[in-house]
Design a protein around this motif. Structure first.
Motif, PDB file in Angstrom:
ATOM      1  N   ASP A   1       0.851  -1.187   0.000  1.00  7.96           N
ATOM      2  CA  ASP A   1       0.000   0.000   0.000  1.00  7.96           C
ATOM      3  C   ASP A   1       0.887   1.236   0.000  1.00  7.96           C
ATOM      4  OD1 ASP A   1      -2.357  -1.547   0.241  1.00  7.96           O
ATOM      5  OD2 ASP A   1      -2.050  -1.689   2.401  1.00  7.96           O
ATOM      6  N   LEU A   2       0.435   2.267  -0.675  1.00  6.16           N
ATOM      7  CA  LEU A   2       1.133   3.536  -0.697  1.00  6.16           C
ATOM      8  C   LEU A   2       1.089   4.161   0.695  1.00  6.16           C
ATOM      9  CD1 LEU A   2       2.518   5.670  -2.506  1.00  6.16           C
ATOM     10  CD2 LEU A   2       0.255   6.660  -2.870  1.00  6.16           C
ATOM     11  N   ASP A   3       2.199   4.697   1.140  1.00  7.48           N
ATOM     12  CA  ASP A   3       2.285   5.347   2.445  1.00  7.48           C
ATOM     13  C   ASP A   3       2.661   6.812   2.238  1.00  7.48           C
ATOM     14  OD1 ASP A   3       2.455   5.936   5.129  1.00  7.48           O
ATOM     15  OD2 ASP A   3       4.347   4.880   5.433  1.00  7.48           O
ATOM     16  N   GLY A   4       1.663   7.648   1.994  1.00  4.77           N
ATOM     17  CA  GLY A   4       1.928   9.069   1.818  1.00  4.77           C
ATOM     18  C   GLY A   4       1.772   9.539   0.381  1.00  4.77           C
ATOM     19  N   ASP A   5       2.672  10.418  -0.032  1.00  4.33           N
ATOM     20  CA  ASP A   5       2.626  11.096  -1.323  1.00  4.33           C
ATOM     21  C   ASP A   5       2.716  10.110  -2.494  1.00  4.33           C
ATOM     22  OD1 ASP A   5       2.701  13.018  -3.305  1.00  4.33           O
ATOM     23  OD2 ASP A   5       4.684  13.765  -2.787  1.00  4.33           O
ATOM     24  N   ASP A   6       1.912  10.355  -3.544  1.00  8.69           N
ATOM     25  CA  ASP A   6       1.931   9.471  -4.711  1.00  8.69           C
ATOM     26  C   ASP A   6       2.821   9.993  -5.844  1.00  8.69           C
ATOM     27  OD1 ASP A   6       0.413  11.552  -5.697  1.00  8.69           O
ATOM     28  OD2 ASP A   6      -1.258  10.303  -6.351  1.00  8.69           O
ATOM     29  N   LYS A   7       3.646  11.014  -5.554  1.00  8.09           N
ATOM     30  CA  LYS A   7       4.559  11.538  -6.560  1.00  8.09           C
ATOM     31  C   LYS A   7       5.655  10.497  -6.808  1.00  8.09           C
ATOM     32  CE  LYS A   7       7.662  15.369  -7.647  1.00  8.09           C
ATOM     33  NZ  LYS A   7       8.816  14.573  -8.004  1.00  8.09           N
ATOM     34  N   ILE A   8       5.828  10.114  -8.077  1.00  6.01           N
ATOM     35  CA  ILE A   8       6.813   9.109  -8.441  1.00  6.01           C
ATOM     36  C   ILE A   8       8.156   9.786  -8.716  1.00  6.01           C
ATOM     37  CG2 ILE A   8       7.436   7.315 -10.094  1.00  6.01           C
ATOM     38  CD1 ILE A   8       4.413   7.009 -10.677  1.00  6.01           C
TER      39      ILE A   8
ATOM     40  N   ASN B   1      18.485   5.413 -14.137  1.00  2.00           N
ATOM     41  CA  ASN B   1      19.381   4.326 -14.537  1.00  2.00           C
ATOM     42  C   ASN B   1      18.614   3.004 -14.631  1.00  2.00           C
ATOM     43  OD1 ASN B   1      21.794   5.859 -14.704  1.00  2.00           O
ATOM     44  ND2 ASN B   1      21.913   5.838 -12.471  1.00  2.00           N
ATOM     45  N   GLU B   2      17.425   2.946 -14.029  1.00  4.21           N
ATOM     46  CA  GLU B   2      16.625   1.728 -14.040  1.00  4.21           C
ATOM     47  C   GLU B   2      15.377   1.859 -14.888  1.00  4.21           C
ATOM     48  OE1 GLU B   2      15.936  -0.617 -10.726  1.00  4.21           O
ATOM     49  OE2 GLU B   2      17.789  -0.099  -9.715  1.00  4.21           O
ATOM     50  N   LEU B   3      14.703   3.010 -14.848  1.00  4.06           N
ATOM     51  CA  LEU B   3      13.453   3.220 -15.583  1.00  4.06           C
ATOM     52  C   LEU B   3      13.510   4.521 -16.368  1.00  4.06           C
ATOM     53  CD1 LEU B   3      10.841   2.427 -12.785  1.00  4.06           C
ATOM     54  CD2 LEU B   3      11.494   0.935 -14.668  1.00  4.06           C
ATOM     55  N   SER B   4      12.866   4.525 -17.527  1.00  4.60           N
ATOM     56  CA  SER B   4      12.804   5.769 -18.296  1.00  4.60           C
ATOM     57  C   SER B   4      11.505   6.512 -18.037  1.00  4.60           C
ATOM     58  CB  SER B   4      12.951   5.475 -19.790  1.00  4.60           C
ATOM     59  OG  SER B   4      11.911   4.625 -20.242  1.00  4.60           O
ATOM     60  N   GLU B   5      10.473   5.808 -17.573  1.00  9.21           N
ATOM     61  CA  GLU B   5       9.205   6.462 -17.230  1.00  9.21           C
ATOM     62  C   GLU B   5       8.424   5.610 -16.253  1.00  9.21           C
ATOM     63  OE1 GLU B   5       5.908   5.685 -20.436  1.00  9.21           O
ATOM     64  OE2 GLU B   5       7.764   6.245 -21.477  1.00  9.21           O
ATOM     65  N   ALA B   6       7.515   6.262 -15.532  1.00  2.82           N
ATOM     66  CA  ALA B   6       6.637   5.574 -14.588  1.00  2.82           C
ATOM     67  C   ALA B   6       5.336   6.363 -14.516  1.00  2.82           C
ATOM     68  CB  ALA B   6       7.288   5.496 -13.209  1.00  2.82           C
ATOM     69  N   GLU B   7       4.211   5.656 -14.465  1.00  2.00           N
ATOM     70  CA  GLU B   7       2.901   6.303 -14.445  1.00  2.00           C
ATOM     71  C   GLU B   7       1.960   5.537 -13.524  1.00  2.00           C
ATOM     72  OE1 GLU B   7       1.234   7.389 -18.333  1.00  2.00           O
ATOM     73  OE2 GLU B   7       3.079   6.571 -19.186  1.00  2.00           O
ATOM     74  N   TRP B   8       0.933   6.231 -13.031  1.00  2.81           N
ATOM     75  CA  TRP B   8      -0.153   5.622 -12.279  1.00  2.81           C
ATOM     76  C   TRP B   8      -1.306   5.336 -13.237  1.00  2.81           C
ATOM     77  CZ3 TRP B   8       0.702   3.891  -7.639  1.00  2.81           C
ATOM     78  CH2 TRP B   8       1.577   4.527  -6.795  1.00  2.81           C
ATOM     79  N   PHE B   9      -1.957   4.191 -13.058  1.00  2.00           N
ATOM     80  CA  PHE B   9      -3.151   3.834 -13.826  1.00  2.00           C
ATOM     81  C   PHE B   9      -4.210   3.316 -12.872  1.00  2.00           C
ATOM     82  CE2 PHE B   9       0.230   3.364 -16.923  1.00  2.00           C
ATOM     83  CZ  PHE B   9      -0.315   3.934 -18.058  1.00  2.00           C
ATOM     84  N   HIS B  10      -5.463   3.651 -13.121  1.00  2.00           N
ATOM     85  CA  HIS B  10      -6.563   3.047 -12.392  1.00  2.00           C
ATOM     86  C   HIS B  10      -6.727   1.629 -12.924  1.00  2.00           C
ATOM     87  CE1 HIS B  10     -10.673   2.157 -11.128  1.00  2.00           C
ATOM     88  NE2 HIS B  10     -10.431   3.014 -10.151  1.00  2.00           N
ATOM     89  N   ARG B  11      -7.110   0.704 -12.067  1.00  2.00           N
ATOM     90  CA  ARG B  11      -7.206  -0.702 -12.496  1.00  2.00           C
ATOM     91  C   ARG B  11      -8.135  -0.890 -13.694  1.00  2.00           C
ATOM     92  NH1 ARG B  11      -8.013  -3.952  -7.805  1.00  2.00           N
ATOM     93  NH2 ARG B  11      -7.900  -2.166  -6.465  1.00  2.00           N
ATOM     94  N   ASP B  12      -9.171  -0.054 -13.827  1.00  2.00           N
ATOM     95  CA  ASP B  12     -10.082  -0.177 -14.968  1.00  2.00           C
ATOM     96  C   ASP B  12      -9.443   0.257 -16.279  1.00  2.00           C
ATOM     97  OD1 ASP B  12     -12.057  -1.095 -13.245  1.00  2.00           O
ATOM     98  OD2 ASP B  12     -12.847   0.915 -12.894  1.00  2.00           O
ATOM     99  N   GLU B  13      -8.342   0.990 -16.216  1.00  2.00           N
ATOM    100  CA  GLU B  13      -7.638   1.447 -17.412  1.00  2.00           C
ATOM    101  C   GLU B  13      -6.565   0.469 -17.874  1.00  2.00           C
ATOM    102  OE1 GLU B  13      -7.760   6.243 -16.636  1.00  2.00           O
ATOM    103  OE2 GLU B  13      -6.127   5.078 -15.763  1.00  2.00           O
ATOM    104  N   MET B  14      -6.296  -0.554 -17.082  1.00  2.00           N
ATOM    105  CA  MET B  14      -5.234  -1.504 -17.414  1.00  2.00           C
ATOM    106  C   MET B  14      -5.688  -2.459 -18.515  1.00  2.00           C
ATOM    107  SD  MET B  14      -3.996  -2.322 -13.521  1.00  2.00           S
ATOM    108  CE  MET B  14      -2.875  -3.613 -14.011  1.00  2.00           C
ATOM    109  N   ASN B  15      -4.864  -2.590 -19.549  1.00  2.00           N
ATOM    110  CA  ASN B  15      -5.127  -3.510 -20.648  1.00  2.00           C
ATOM    111  C   ASN B  15      -4.130  -4.660 -20.531  1.00  2.00           C
ATOM    112  OD1 ASN B  15      -5.959  -4.713 -22.988  1.00  2.00           O
ATOM    113  ND2 ASN B  15      -4.916  -3.288 -24.331  1.00  2.00           N
ATOM    114  N   VAL B  16      -4.525  -5.706 -19.807  1.00  2.00           N
ATOM    115  CA  VAL B  16      -3.603  -6.812 -19.554  1.00  2.00           C
ATOM    116  C   VAL B  16      -4.378  -8.114 -19.433  1.00  2.00           C
ATOM    117  CG1 VAL B  16      -3.670  -6.459 -17.059  1.00  2.00           C
ATOM    118  CG2 VAL B  16      -1.718  -7.601 -18.061  1.00  2.00           C
TER     119      VAL B  16
END
Length: 78
Positions: free
Chosen positions: A29-36, A41-56
């Motif tokens: 669970d997130l503990d506090g601020d949701d700013k990513i 060096n490990e990731l070029s981007e990161a985003e939040w998605f609502h579970r209903d928006e996930m295409n998987v």
């Protein structure tokens, strides 16, 4: 750096890379601020998605895809 989390729960694991490596999957669970803040060096981007928006769909092989499918279908451990 990154996100602060709490309530870490083990999901499952799978072999990864060489025969001595193991990929571990956890939910939390997130503990506090949701700013990513990412380590570029490990990731070029990161985003939040609502579970209903996930295409998987679970492919029966990938731990990551299985976790995403379980989260989308609300079948992950709470």
């Amino acid at each position: 750096m990154g996100l602060k989390v709490k309530n870490i729960r083990y999901y499952k694991s799978q072999p990864w890379g060489s025969e001595c490596d193991l990929l571990l999957g956890f939910y939390c669970d997130l503990d506090g601020d949701d700013k990513i803040t990412i380590d570029e060096n490990e990731l070029s981007e990161a985003e939040w998605f609502h579970r209903d928006e996930m295409n998987v769909e679970d492919d029966g092989i990938s731990l990551t895809r299985a976790m995403m499918t379980a989260f989308k279908e609300r079948k992950h451990p709470l």
